[in-house]
Write a protein that holds these residues in place. Structure first.
Motif, PDB file in Angstrom:
ATOM      1  N   LEU A  45       0.769  -1.151  -0.096  1.00  0.00           N
ATOM      2  CA  LEU A  45      -0.101   0.173  -0.084  1.00  0.00           C
ATOM      3  C   LEU A  45       0.808   1.507   0.036  1.00  0.00           C
ATOM      4  O   LEU A  45       0.783   2.209  -0.791  1.00  0.00           O
ATOM      5  CB  LEU A  45      -1.059   0.093   1.300  1.00  0.00           C
ATOM      6  N   ASP A  46       1.774   1.216   0.744  1.00  0.00           N
ATOM      7  CA  ASP A  46       3.002   2.429   0.844  1.00  0.00           C
ATOM      8  C   ASP A  46       3.611   2.577  -0.551  1.00  0.00           C
ATOM      9  O   ASP A  46       3.586   3.599  -1.128  1.00  0.00           O
ATOM     10  CB  ASP A  46       4.060   2.054   1.750  1.00  0.00           C
ATOM     11  N   ASP A  47       3.895   1.423  -1.246  1.00  0.00           N
ATOM     12  CA  ASP A  47       4.544   1.682  -2.688  1.00  0.00           C
ATOM     13  C   ASP A  47       3.487   2.325  -3.397  1.00  0.00           C
ATOM     14  O   ASP A  47       3.629   3.306  -4.220  1.00  0.00           O
ATOM     15  CB  ASP A  47       4.601   0.384  -3.368  1.00  0.00           C
ATOM     16  N   ASP A  94      -8.587  -7.366  -0.158  1.00  0.00           N
ATOM     17  CA  ASP A  94      -8.589  -6.502   0.688  1.00  0.00           C
ATOM     18  C   ASP A  94      -7.582  -5.212   0.464  1.00  0.00           C
ATOM     19  O   ASP A  94      -7.682  -3.896   0.481  1.00  0.00           O
ATOM     20  CB  ASP A  94      -8.298  -6.789   2.075  1.00  0.00           C
ATOM     21  N   LEU A  95      -6.207  -5.699   0.242  1.00  0.00           N
ATOM     22  CA  LEU A  95      -5.313  -4.652  -0.273  1.00  0.00           C
ATOM     23  C   LEU A  95      -5.576  -3.856  -1.587  1.00  0.00           C
ATOM     24  O   LEU A  95      -5.325  -2.762  -1.559  1.00  0.00           O
ATOM     25  CB  LEU A  95      -3.913  -5.494  -0.825  1.00  0.00           C
ATOM     26  N   GLU A 115      -9.115   2.899  -2.540  1.00  0.00           N
ATOM     27  CA  GLU A 115      -9.416   4.117  -1.387  1.00  0.00           C
ATOM     28  C   GLU A 115      -8.079   5.203  -1.317  1.00  0.00           C
ATOM     29  O   GLU A 115      -8.597   6.325  -1.446  1.00  0.00           O
ATOM     30  CB  GLU A 115     -10.007   3.607  -0.217  1.00  0.00           C
ATOM     31  N   ALA A 116      -7.000   4.677  -1.260  1.00  0.00           N
ATOM     32  CA  ALA A 116      -5.895   5.600  -1.282  1.00  0.00           C
ATOM     33  C   ALA A 116      -5.649   6.381  -2.681  1.00  0.00           C
ATOM     34  O   ALA A 116      -5.161   7.370  -2.587  1.00  0.00           O
ATOM     35  CB  ALA A 116      -4.620   4.802  -1.181  1.00  0.00           C
ATOM     36  N   THR A 117      -6.284   5.674  -3.609  1.00  0.00           N
ATOM     37  CA  THR A 117      -6.266   6.487  -4.877  1.00  0.00           C
ATOM     38  C   THR A 117      -7.047   7.887  -4.764  1.00  0.00           C
ATOM     39  O   THR A 117      -6.804   8.742  -5.059  1.00  0.00           O
ATOM     40  CB  THR A 117      -6.593   5.724  -6.143  1.00  0.00           C
TER      41      THR A 117
END
Ligand code: SF4
Length: 402
Positions: free
Chosen positions: A191-193, A237-238, A244-246
């Protein structure tokens, strides 16, 4: 004007001429497919072939001939999209010829959008100058990731630093509407990448971002690696967290999601579809008509659909013989049209006019509304925030009901 389009249906030659002849209005969008690539990326199921350079000249001749044959069906074009393949692999002198022929046969509407897809390593000052001089005003750059490890997993052969360089070259040449594509849910990507990729993309002078989750299409090298157990797909889930991060990163940068996977810079007061949205892709999602040139290019004209033969040599031979070999001709069909409207239109934040359709579809709409996945207001049907996360399932259930 019905000549120029020849169709193979079930091995039989037929003609798409009636499809074009029966159109009531000139067509306002055009898609052009340039199939050449440096090499085949592992996830790719587009029609593309490794460039042998020797076919670029005859390919351009054929494309010019096909564009001229299609031109009488076009009105002043509101959008042109040259995709691939890697259109920017075509030599600058061939681009010049193509653009000269295009302007000799077509008119552009005022404020038309003319997009070319670009692989970042193929951008050069000369090419960008030729494109800008030929009326191209939008460049869509395939960045995919800014992390070399993930580019390697995708078998994308470019240096991440070539993306800002390509955008700067385009901008300096006068192409100011800039977009980048990213891919998430790459095996091994955290997710951080992904957040770093989003930050890198949104820090660029772009007005548009496409972010697609990696899919494993049949027949691709990526799918073979998956089947062999060489790569592990991202969990659901990832993938949802990445999506959502987008949205979060994009909102902070002043972008709005106007389609499930597409976001554009939004000015205050703009509605669900900002001006920076891809107008050409909006024509697809809104079910409008478009013409198509080049091998494997698909056309849609007032409910008729067909596709140019997806083999460059066969396509060139057909065009040389005075026609375009076409496959998969489908006449208008009400049920298919409704399914397409749901499938494409509901992907847009602006949604669709509520289908006037009694019975099972109405009941299915009510079920999705009850589950909080669909909204219906002022005769428009739209996905809710949660509905966007589960868009594929919602749309599939609605289509099952028609
Ligand atoms: S550059 Fe694009 S079209 Fe060409 S192989 Fe890679 S993903 Fe496919």
């Amino acid at each position: 004007v019905t000549q120029g389009i020849e169709v193979t249906v079930g091995g039989q030659r037929a003609s798409a001429g009636p499809a074009l002849a029966s159109r009531r209005r000139p067509v306002l969008s055009l898609y052009v497919h340039v199939p050449f690539c440096f090499h085949k990326c592992h996830y790719c199921d587009f029609y593309s072939l490794v460039d042998r350079r020797d076919r670029q000249d005859p390919f351009t001749d054929a494309l010019v001939a096909e564009l001229r044959a299609l031109a009488p069906h076009a009105g002043p074009l509101e959008s042109v999209f040259v995709g691939g393949g890697t259109p920017t692999l075509l030599r600058p002198d061939l681009w010049r010829r193509l653009l000269d022929a295009f302007h000799g046969a077509y008119r552009l509407a005022p404020d038309a959008e003319f997009t070319v897809e670009c692989n970042p390593e193929t951008a050069s000052p000369e090419l960008m100058g030729v494109l800008a001089a030929g009326g191209v005003n939008r460049l869509s750059v395939g960045a995919q990731s800014f992390d070399e490890r993930h580019l390697k997993t995708l078998e994308r052969w470019h240096d991440p630093a070539s993306v800002p360089r390509a955008l700067a070259l385009a901008h300096d040449a006068g192409i100011h509407r800039l977009s980048v594509d990213l891919i998430f849910a790459i095996p091994g990507q955290t997710l951080d990448d992904w957040r770093r990729d989003l930050d890198a993309a949104l820090a660029l002078p772009v007005e548009h971002l496409s972010g697609y989750g990696l899919t494993y299409e049949p027949g691709t090298a990526m799918t073979t690696r998956l089947e062999r157990g060489d790569v592990e797909p991202a969990g659901e889930d990832l993938e949802a967290a990445m999506y959502e991060a987008t949205l979060e990163a994009a909102a902070q940068a002043g972008f709005r999601r106007y389609e499930v996977s597409n976001l554009a810079r939004a000015e205050p007061g703009e509605g669900p579809t900002p001006r920076a949205a891809s107008r050409h892709n909006l024509a697809y999602w809104r079910g409008e008509s478009w013409l198509a040139a080049g091998p494997s290019a698909s056309a849609h004209v007032e409910g008729w659909r067909w596709k140019n033969v997806p083999r460059v040599d066969e396509w060139m031979a057909g065009v040389r013989a005075g026609g375009s070999p076409v496959v998969d001709l489908e006449p208008p069909d009400e049920r298919r049209a409704l399914a397409e409207r749901l499938m494409m239109g509901l992907r847009l934040a602006e949604g669709i006019d509520t289908p006037v359709h009694a019975g099972a579809l109405r009941a299915a709409i009510e079920r999705e509304r009850g589950a909080g996945l669909l909204d219906e207001r002022d005769g428009r049907l739209t996905l809710t925030e949660r509905g966007f996360l589960l868009a594929d399932g919602v749309i599939a259930r609605l289509i099952d009901a028609i």
